[in-house]
Motif scaffolding. Structure first.
Motif, PDB file in Angstrom:
ATOM      1  N   ALA A  29      44.428  35.442  -9.553  1.00  0.00           N
ATOM      2  CA  ALA A  29      45.561  35.862  -8.728  1.00  0.00           C
ATOM      3  C   ALA A  29      45.511  35.180  -7.367  1.00  0.00           C
ATOM      4  N   ARG A  30      44.332  35.095  -6.773  1.00  0.00           N
ATOM      5  CA  ARG A  30      44.194  34.432  -5.473  1.00  0.00           C
ATOM      6  C   ARG A  30      44.532  32.945  -5.576  1.00  0.00           C
ATOM      7  N   HIS A  31      44.026  32.294  -6.601  1.00  0.00           N
ATOM      8  CA  HIS A  31      44.262  30.857  -6.762  1.00  0.00           C
ATOM      9  C   HIS A  31      45.741  30.561  -7.000  1.00  0.00           C
ATOM     10  N   LEU A  32      46.395  31.374  -7.827  1.00  0.00           N
ATOM     11  CA  LEU A  32      47.806  31.141  -8.101  1.00  0.00           C
ATOM     12  C   LEU A  32      48.658  31.392  -6.860  1.00  0.00           C
ATOM     13  N   ALA A  33      48.300  32.402  -6.085  1.00  0.00           N
ATOM     14  CA  ALA A  33      49.026  32.646  -4.839  1.00  0.00           C
ATOM     15  C   ALA A  33      48.883  31.458  -3.900  1.00  0.00           C
ATOM     16  N   ALA A  34      47.690  30.906  -3.823  1.00  0.00           N
ATOM     17  CA  ALA A  34      47.463  29.743  -2.974  1.00  0.00           C
ATOM     18  C   ALA A  34      48.217  28.519  -3.478  1.00  0.00           C
ATOM     19  N   ALA A  35      48.502  28.493  -4.784  1.00  0.00           N
ATOM     20  CA  ALA A  35      49.246  27.373  -5.375  1.00  0.00           C
ATOM     21  C   ALA A  35      50.752  27.560  -5.268  1.00  0.00           C
ATOM     22  N   LEU A 218      28.437  29.938 -14.174  1.00  0.00           N
ATOM     23  CA  LEU A 218      29.793  29.920 -13.644  1.00  0.00           C
ATOM     24  C   LEU A 218      30.058  31.218 -12.885  1.00  0.00           C
ATOM     25  N   VAL A 219      30.988  31.152 -11.939  1.00  0.00           N
ATOM     26  CA  VAL A 219      31.483  32.347 -11.261  1.00  0.00           C
ATOM     27  C   VAL A 219      32.987  32.416 -11.486  1.00  0.00           C
ATOM     28  N   ALA A 220      33.570  33.541 -11.108  1.00  0.00           N
ATOM     29  CA  ALA A 220      34.997  33.760 -11.382  1.00  0.00           C
ATOM     30  C   ALA A 220      35.875  32.661 -10.799  1.00  0.00           C
ATOM     31  N   ASP A 221      35.539  32.167  -9.603  1.00  0.00           N
ATOM     32  CA  ASP A 221      36.349  31.125  -8.973  1.00  0.00           C
ATOM     33  C   ASP A 221      36.389  29.843  -9.804  1.00  0.00           C
ATOM     34  N   ASP A 222      35.296  29.533 -10.488  1.00  0.00           N
ATOM     35  CA  ASP A 222      35.271  28.327 -11.330  1.00  0.00           C
ATOM     36  C   ASP A 222      36.315  28.422 -12.438  1.00  0.00           C
ATOM     37  N   VAL A 223      36.372  29.581 -13.072  1.00  0.00           N
ATOM     38  CA  VAL A 223      37.310  29.765 -14.177  1.00  0.00           C
ATOM     39  C   VAL A 223      38.740  29.848 -13.651  1.00  0.00           C
ATOM     40  N   ALA A 224      38.919  30.533 -12.525  1.00  0.00           N
ATOM     41  CA  ALA A 224      40.255  30.632 -11.922  1.00  0.00           C
ATOM     42  C   ALA A 224      40.790  29.254 -11.548  1.00  0.00           C
ATOM     43  N   ASP A 225      39.922  28.401 -11.049  1.00  0.00           N
ATOM     44  CA  ASP A 225      40.311  27.041 -10.707  1.00  0.00           C
ATOM     45  C   ASP A 225      40.786  26.292 -11.951  1.00  0.00           C
ATOM     46  N   ALA A 226      40.066  26.481 -13.064  1.00  0.00           N
ATOM     47  CA  ALA A 226      40.455  25.825 -14.317  1.00  0.00           C
ATOM     48  C   ALA A 226      41.789  26.364 -14.827  1.00  0.00           C
ATOM     49  N   ILE A 227      41.966  27.678 -14.773  1.00  0.00           N
ATOM     50  CA  ILE A 227      43.226  28.284 -15.222  1.00  0.00           C
ATOM     51  C   ILE A 227      44.393  27.749 -14.393  1.00  0.00           C
ATOM     52  N   THR A 228      44.206  27.690 -13.083  1.00  0.00           N
ATOM     53  CA  THR A 228      45.277  27.214 -12.207  1.00  0.00           C
ATOM     54  C   THR A 228      45.617  25.765 -12.490  1.00  0.00           C
ATOM     55  N   TRP A 229      44.610  24.960 -12.750  1.00  0.00           N
ATOM     56  CA  TRP A 229      44.868  23.560 -13.118  1.00  0.00           C
ATOM     57  C   TRP A 229      45.675  23.483 -14.411  1.00  0.00           C
TER      58      TRP A 229
END
Length: 259
Positions: A29-35, A218-229
């Motif tokens: 959610a944080r990564h997508l908001a930033a995108a 891995l941590v949650a941010d790693d996976v979130a980064d991949a999902i956002t990509w």
């Protein structure tokens, strides 16, 4: 920093993330908001998603993916916001128990299948019209390497995550002529605050043992980064499947640990 991603009406495109109250969902959610997306943070724990939504400029939606009425309310909110959905991240899931088939608890198996497979179906079915209406929707299902390889004690969870994988593949076939991409991100060993703790019924020692000695899981941010990509590729690009593991994990059963 947010980009200039907007819809034809000038508003931010809408994204839904289920299981957004912690771990991979919260980070996504944080990564997508930033995108540049307006994120509907969907989960059962309202206090957590309300705090998250306030932080990222999103909207909190109390939603249990195993409840038909809750999912219908989520779909109704999407309709109220214009009826177009750019991104759906089906992240809600979980593992319960780690016992051999001979000692398995049918209720734990039923709960895992209900959230990881039927819950995914409920949400996808409810939101598919809005994804199609957007003209370039994308569904990203959060699977697991457990959906690819079996391991002792994990039959209930691996069966459920194999289900996630197969539902994703089936959707890809069924929606091939629609303006909707269907993707799966399948993480391996991810150290989050709750996954293993929930699996072991709150036993912190057992949860900690899963990651003991593993350098840099891995941590949650790693996976979130991949999902956002995955969900921000050009509309003609479909990332069918992306498997992401820490360097220390060569396979489900082969993990480098420092003694």
């Amino acid at each position: 920093m947010s980009d200039e991603r907007t819809t034809s009406t000038g508003s931010r495109p809408l994204a839904v993330v289920t299981g957004a109250s912690s771990g991979i969902g919260e980070a996504t959610a944080r990564h997508l908001a930033a995108a540049g997306f307006h994120v509907l943070c969907a989960a059962r724990r309202t206090e957590r998603i309300e705090a998250l939504a306030a932080e990222i400029g999103g909207t909190a939606v109390a939603c249990d993916v195993t409840d038909d009425d809750a999912v219908a309310a989520l779909a109704a909110l999407v309709q109220e916001r214009g009826g177009e959905l750019a991104v759906l991240v089906n992240n809600a899931g979980g593992a319960f128990g780690l016992t051999p088939v001979a000692d398995a608890d049918p209720e734990q198996w039923r709960a895992m299948y209900d959230v990881n497979v039927i819950g995914l179906m409920r949400v996808t079915r409810a939101l598919l019209p809005a994804l199609i209406a957007s003209g370039a929707g994308v569904i990203c299902n959060v699977g697991s390497t457990a959906g690819r390889v079996a391991y002792e004690g994990g039959a209930g969870y691996t069966a459920a995550k194999h289900g996630t994988k197969v539902v994703t593949e089936t959707l890809r076939l069924e929606l091939f002529d629609q303006p909707v991409r269907v993707c799966e991100v399948a993480p391996g060993m991810v150290h989050t605050e709750e996954f293993s703790l929930v699996r072991f019924g709150g036993d912190q020692a057992k949860a900690d043992a899963v990651y003991a000695g593993v350098p840099d899981p891995l941590v949650a941010d790693d996976v979130a980064d991949a999902i956002t990509w995955v969900v921000t590729r050009p509309p003609h690009v479909n990332i069918d499947s992306l498997v992401i593991k820490p360097r220390a994990q060569a396979a489900q059963h082969k993990v480098h640990r420092i003694s």
